[in-house]
Scaffold this motif. Sequence first.
Motif, PDB file in Angstrom:
ATOM      1  N   PHE A 160      76.507   1.962  15.545  1.00 48.14           N
ATOM      2  CA  PHE A 160      75.309   1.367  15.911  1.00 48.14           C
ATOM      3  C   PHE A 160      74.576   1.299  14.804  1.00 48.14           C
ATOM      4  O   PHE A 160      74.380   2.423  13.903  1.00 48.14           O
ATOM      5  N   GLU A 161      73.651   0.526  14.824  1.00 46.12           N
ATOM      6  CA  GLU A 161      72.739   0.114  13.422  1.00 46.12           C
ATOM      7  C   GLU A 161      71.635   1.057  13.867  1.00 46.12           C
ATOM      8  O   GLU A 161      71.175   1.929  12.748  1.00 46.12           O
ATOM      9  N   LYS A 162      71.012   1.544  15.039  1.00 48.00           N
ATOM     10  CA  LYS A 162      69.915   2.174  15.197  1.00 48.00           C
ATOM     11  C   LYS A 162      70.675   3.633  15.389  1.00 48.00           C
ATOM     12  O   LYS A 162      71.293   3.981  16.230  1.00 48.00           O
ATOM     13  N   LYS A 163      70.225   4.682  14.562  1.00 49.20           N
ATOM     14  CA  LYS A 163      70.765   6.222  14.638  1.00 49.20           C
ATOM     15  C   LYS A 163      69.634   6.655  15.405  1.00 49.20           C
ATOM     16  O   LYS A 163      68.415   6.879  14.988  1.00 49.20           O
ATOM     17  N   LEU A 164      69.979   7.437  16.538  1.00 49.18           N
ATOM     18  CA  LEU A 164      69.280   8.288  17.398  1.00 49.18           C
ATOM     19  C   LEU A 164      68.677   9.827  16.907  1.00 49.18           C
ATOM     20  O   LEU A 164      67.742  10.175  17.260  1.00 49.18           O
ATOM     21  N   ILE A 165      69.633  10.131  16.564  1.00 47.37           N
ATOM     22  CA  ILE A 165      69.550  11.703  16.181  1.00 47.37           C
ATOM     23  C   ILE A 165      69.268  12.099  14.822  1.00 47.37           C
ATOM     24  O   ILE A 165      70.042  11.598  13.756  1.00 47.37           O
ATOM     25  N   GLN A 166      68.237  12.605  14.654  1.00 47.21           N
ATOM     26  CA  GLN A 166      67.524  12.705  13.263  1.00 47.21           C
ATOM     27  C   GLN A 166      67.451  14.296  12.884  1.00 47.21           C
ATOM     28  O   GLN A 166      67.587  15.121  13.591  1.00 47.21           O
ATOM     29  N   THR A 167      67.795  14.718  11.604  1.00 53.83           N
ATOM     30  CA  THR A 167      67.650  16.043  11.293  1.00 53.83           C
ATOM     31  C   THR A 167      66.410  16.134  10.683  1.00 53.83           C
ATOM     32  O   THR A 167      66.014  15.498   9.605  1.00 53.83           O
ATOM     33  N   ILE A 168      65.734  17.341  10.871  1.00 57.71           N
ATOM     34  CA  ILE A 168      64.681  17.514  10.246  1.00 57.71           C
ATOM     35  C   ILE A 168      64.809  18.667   9.363  1.00 57.71           C
ATOM     36  O   ILE A 168      64.990  20.100   9.880  1.00 57.71           O
ATOM     37  N   ARG A 169      64.922  18.494   8.087  1.00 59.21           N
ATOM     38  CA  ARG A 169      65.364  19.390   7.274  1.00 59.21           C
ATOM     39  C   ARG A 169      64.406  20.918   7.010  1.00 59.21           C
ATOM     40  O   ARG A 169      63.274  20.731   7.177  1.00 59.21           O
ATOM     41  N   GLY A 170      65.237  21.963   7.209  1.00 59.01           N
ATOM     42  CA  GLY A 170      64.464  23.149   7.421  1.00 59.01           C
ATOM     43  C   GLY A 170      63.748  23.696   8.999  1.00 59.01           C
ATOM     44  O   GLY A 170      63.407  24.525   8.875  1.00 59.01           O
ATOM     45  N   SER A 171      64.177  22.792   9.671  1.00 61.00           N
ATOM     46  CA  SER A 171      63.619  22.837  11.122  1.00 61.00           C
ATOM     47  C   SER A 171      64.463  22.999  12.264  1.00 61.00           C
ATOM     48  O   SER A 171      64.758  23.772  12.976  1.00 61.00           O
ATOM     49  N   GLY A 172      65.123  21.579  12.218  1.00 58.48           N
ATOM     50  CA  GLY A 172      66.053  21.493  13.371  1.00 58.48           C
ATOM     51  C   GLY A 172      66.225  20.094  13.593  1.00 58.48           C
ATOM     52  O   GLY A 172      66.716  19.354  12.513  1.00 58.48           O
ATOM     53  N   TYR A 173      66.329  19.596  14.756  1.00 61.25           N
ATOM     54  CA  TYR A 173      66.711  18.263  15.087  1.00 61.25           C
ATOM     55  C   TYR A 173      65.798  17.472  16.107  1.00 61.25           C
ATOM     56  O   TYR A 173      65.114  18.301  16.842  1.00 61.25           O
ATOM     57  N   ARG A 174      66.035  16.340  16.134  1.00 67.51           N
ATOM     58  CA  ARG A 174      65.030  15.451  16.730  1.00 67.51           C
ATOM     59  C   ARG A 174      65.788  14.273  17.266  1.00 67.51           C
ATOM     60  O   ARG A 174      66.640  13.658  16.339  1.00 67.51           O
ATOM     61  N   ILE A 175      65.506  13.652  18.551  1.00 64.68           N
ATOM     62  CA  ILE A 175      66.219  12.503  19.106  1.00 64.68           C
ATOM     63  C   ILE A 175      65.051  11.747  19.258  1.00 64.68           C
ATOM     64  O   ILE A 175      63.853  12.227  19.679  1.00 64.68           O
ATOM     65  N   VAL A 176      65.283  10.440  18.925  1.00 70.89           N
ATOM     66  CA  VAL A 176      63.912   9.513  18.908  1.00 70.89           C
ATOM     67  C   VAL A 176      63.687   9.080  20.230  1.00 70.89           C
ATOM     68  O   VAL A 176      64.152   9.276  21.241  1.00 70.89           O
ATOM     69  N   ASN A 177      62.351   8.568  20.264  1.00 70.22           N
ATOM     70  CA  ASN A 177      61.692   8.417  21.611  1.00 70.22           C
ATOM     71  C   ASN A 177      61.265   7.010  21.690  1.00 70.22           C
ATOM     72  O   ASN A 177      60.512   6.716  21.071  1.00 70.22           O
ATOM     73  N   GLU A 178      62.176   6.289  22.226  1.00 70.66           N
ATOM     74  CA  GLU A 178      61.833   4.852  22.383  1.00 70.66           C
ATOM     75  C   GLU A 178      61.900   4.463  23.821  1.00 70.66           C
ATOM     76  O   GLU A 178      62.523   4.974  24.645  1.00 70.66           O
TER      77      GLU A 178
END
Length: 223
Positions: A205-223
């Motif tokens: 998929f072109e749109k990546k939903l799971i993001q790495t927040i370096r040094g903190s954790g992870y986030r999934i996009v809110n759309e």
Amino acid sequence: MKVLLIEDDKKISSFITKGLKEELMNVDCAFDGEEGFYLLQINRYDVIIVDWMLPKISGLELIKKIRMANITTPTLMLTARGDVDDRVEGLKSGADDYLTKPFSFSELVARIQALHRRNSYNENLTLQTADLTLDPIKREVKRDGKVIDLSTKEYELLELLLRNKGYIVTNTVILEQIWNMQEFIESNVINVTIYHLRNKIDRGFEKKLIQTIRGSGYRIVNE
């Protein structure tokens, strides 16, 4: 499903914990009312199991305290007190269900699952961001309409991210919510699980939903 068991009899606690883990549930254990209330303040659980006769804070008083703290997690009370008046008192305190000892383990599991289903119906059932959906009743995940097969831990991690979409979920929270605090795990278990989850959710998929927040954790996009 994540369960908090508050039971001071260590033999009973061990028996229940072992059985629930075989049913693929995560279980945290507390052996008195104070410890149980502390765990409820720092963790999110799907179901709470409370013994009536607990040290420090009784099960009855603990449930009242839980409800006063606006913790709405479904609660099952375990007790040897089977009189009608006792059952009524337990339910009036804020318990959602009541099971007397001795009990059938299969009945305990069925009651836990029923409480979880009932609570899920009261929540927003389908979790979604972009074209990714998660149905907690069917335990079904889809992206762009196609079903995605996830392992138990991958599913639980995705659900945690979706319930907090747009916000950073720290490694500490992930460990507390997805892995039992008392079990030994490899230091890179979160990274490995995220890697496999990304392969199933984002690959192709072109749109990546799971993001790495370096040094903190992870986030999934809110759309």
